[in-house]
Enzyme design. Structure first.
Site, PDB file in Angstrom:
ATOM      1  N   ASP A 141      90.114  -9.600  36.681  1.00  0.00           N
ATOM      2  CA  ASP A 141      89.849 -11.033  36.445  1.00  0.00           C
ATOM      3  C   ASP A 141      88.369 -10.930  35.430  1.00  0.00           C
ATOM      4  O   ASP A 141      87.771  -9.787  35.726  1.00  0.00           O
ATOM      5  CB  ASP A 141      89.496 -11.461  37.723  1.00  0.00           C
ATOM      6  CG  ASP A 141      90.782 -11.806  38.560  1.00  0.00           C
ATOM      7  OD1 ASP A 141      91.510 -12.226  38.338  1.00  0.00           O
ATOM      8  OD2 ASP A 141      90.723 -11.107  39.802  1.00  0.00           O
TER       9      ASP A 141
ATOM     10  N   ASP B 171      85.391 -13.045  35.560  1.00  0.00           N
ATOM     11  CA  ASP B 171      84.517 -14.120  35.812  1.00  0.00           C
ATOM     12  C   ASP B 171      83.068 -14.365  34.863  1.00  0.00           C
ATOM     13  O   ASP B 171      82.628 -13.566  34.543  1.00  0.00           O
ATOM     14  CB  ASP B 171      84.127 -14.109  37.224  1.00  0.00           C
ATOM     15  CG  ASP B 171      85.304 -13.818  38.365  1.00  0.00           C
ATOM     16  OD1 ASP B 171      86.353 -14.653  37.780  1.00  0.00           O
ATOM     17  OD2 ASP B 171      85.108 -13.423  39.321  1.00  0.00           O
TER      18      ASP B 171
ATOM     19  N   ASP C 150      77.182 -10.123  47.083  1.00  0.00           N
ATOM     20  CA  ASP C 150      77.316  -9.338  48.212  1.00  0.00           C
ATOM     21  C   ASP C 150      76.711  -7.643  47.828  1.00  0.00           C
ATOM     22  O   ASP C 150      75.829  -7.148  48.615  1.00  0.00           O
ATOM     23  CB  ASP C 150      78.572  -9.219  48.866  1.00  0.00           C
ATOM     24  CG  ASP C 150      79.679  -8.925  47.651  1.00  0.00           C
ATOM     25  OD1 ASP C 150      79.472  -8.626  46.500  1.00  0.00           O
ATOM     26  OD2 ASP C 150      80.875  -9.218  48.067  1.00  0.00           O
TER      27      ASP C 150
END
Length: 381
Positions: free
Chosen positions: A51, A53, A125
């Site tokens: 992906d 992003d 995170d």
């Protein structure tokens, strides 16, 4: 906050052209956009990103206006999906501040306060997932030591792990997935926090945990993830009825092998494997009171599935197919000549046969002849 800007010339041919197009349009509109997270991390590790992003200082509504084929999604996290085909979109997130709406139990309920890139970093995170890439200057921007953690191959949570896990307990199982995928070490702070905070997974919606389970086990390293979830005391908060056995190992390795060979996989099979022992145990208890094997199997299946969905939601279509696999097992074991053609036509036959085959080479070696019989029967028909 000390920032490191390291020039890294990623191969432009490997960068997603649609993601670059989105960034260029946002930048030309007077905003600033970066590649962020997993794609930057994977490039630095010489892996192929899945992906791409994007993070930007433009508000979601502003991004939405820039792209005709885009949609605003999410309540807790407001995002924009820029659509390029029926199956492909690029996700764009606005920088968020550290201000969040928290429930009494510590869970983050809403996180739609916007900030700058420095605020956005702290919200992420892991340090290795908080790296930004500026395509114009070809710089990796690092505020939290992510580049160093990639060099030493160690995972660190941004901020206090206990507090971050309290805000979102799913981070614990995501970290195990990242650790296994990347073959990194966990910092001691993470290990201690996981052992202490593991029960908080009980606060997460069962639907969300179902989605996370698919990510955990439908990959090339599912069995290693399973072992680590057991090691850190997390697995029982997903499957309390499941106990370690050779059947689970064989099934997870088989799933990984199928994925490596680009063959199809389904969560039906793994959930059926995880819960088979519990189904068996319940069946034998019920069978003592219920003469009919079929009725006892059906009741046991229902009870085990009902107990499981208290932890991890199972869509109705999935639980129905799990039950089908289980109900066909005694029919396969009986090898009744009158039932052969009927079973071969059953749409669940192949999955049920594969299930039986794995049982025969793991927990039920006495079924080897049965598995051989059905193998030959398929060839003859």
């Amino acid at each position: 906050m000390k920032v490191i800007r390291q020039i890294v010339k990623f191969d432009r041919n490997l960068l997603d052209k649609d993601a670059l197009k989105v960034i260029n349009i946002i930048n030309k509109a007077g905003f600033k956009a970066y590649l962020v997270g997993g794609c930057v991390r994977d490039f630095l590790l010489s892996l192929t990103p899945k992906d791409f992003d994007i993070a930007t200082n433009a508000k979601p509504e502003q991004v939405h206006k820039l792209f005709k084929r885009s949609r605003l999604i999410g309540r807790r996290f407001r995002l924009v999906h820029v659509m390029f085909s029926a199956r492909k979109f690029i996700e764009v997130a606005t920088f968020r501040s550290g201000k969040v709406q928290v429930a009494n139990n510590g869970l983050v309920m809403r996180d739609n306060c916007y900030g700058n890139i420095e605020d956005d970093v702290i919200r992420r995170d892991l340090s290795i997932n908080a790296l930004y890439y500026d395509i114009e200057t070809q710089e990796v921007i690092d505020y939290v030591g992510g580049l160093q953690d990639i060099r030493v191959q160690e995972l660190h949570v941004i901020g206090n792990p206990k507090k971050r896990f309290e805000q979102d307990p799913v981070r614990m199982i995501r970290i195990i997935r990242f650790q296994t995928k990347l073959d990194f070490h966990l910092s001691n702070e993470i290990k201690l926090a996981i052992f202490e905070q593991a029960p908080l997974l009980g606060n997460i919606s069962t639907i969300r945990l179902y989605e996370e389970c698919i990510k955990l086990f439908h990959n090339e390293y599912g069995f290693k993830i399973y072992q680590r979830l057991e090691e850190y005391g997390l697995f029982k908060y997903l499957f309390k009825q499941t106990h370690k056995n050779e059947f689970i190992k064989k099934a997870l390795l088989n799933t990984s092998d199928r994925i490596k060979r680009n063959q199809s996989v389904t969560p039906v099979f793994l959930f059926a494997v995880f819960l088979w022992q519990a189904q068996n145990e319940r069946f034998f208890v019920i069978k003592k009171k219920q003469c009919s094997t079929s009725l006892a199997m059906s009741q046991a299946s229902e009870e085990v599935i009902i107990e499981q969905i208290k932890q991890v939601s199972l869509p109705r279509w999935l639980s129905s197919r799990i039950k089908d696999i289980w109900m066909i097992q005694p029919k396969l074991e009986s090898m009744n000549p009158k039932k052969v053609k009927e079973l071969l036509k059953n749409p669940r036959f192949r999955m049920a046969y594969d299930f039986l085959l794995l049982r025969s080479i793991s927990i039920n070696p006495e079924l080897a002849k049965v598995a051989k019989f059905w193998h030959k029967t398929q060839q003859l028909n």
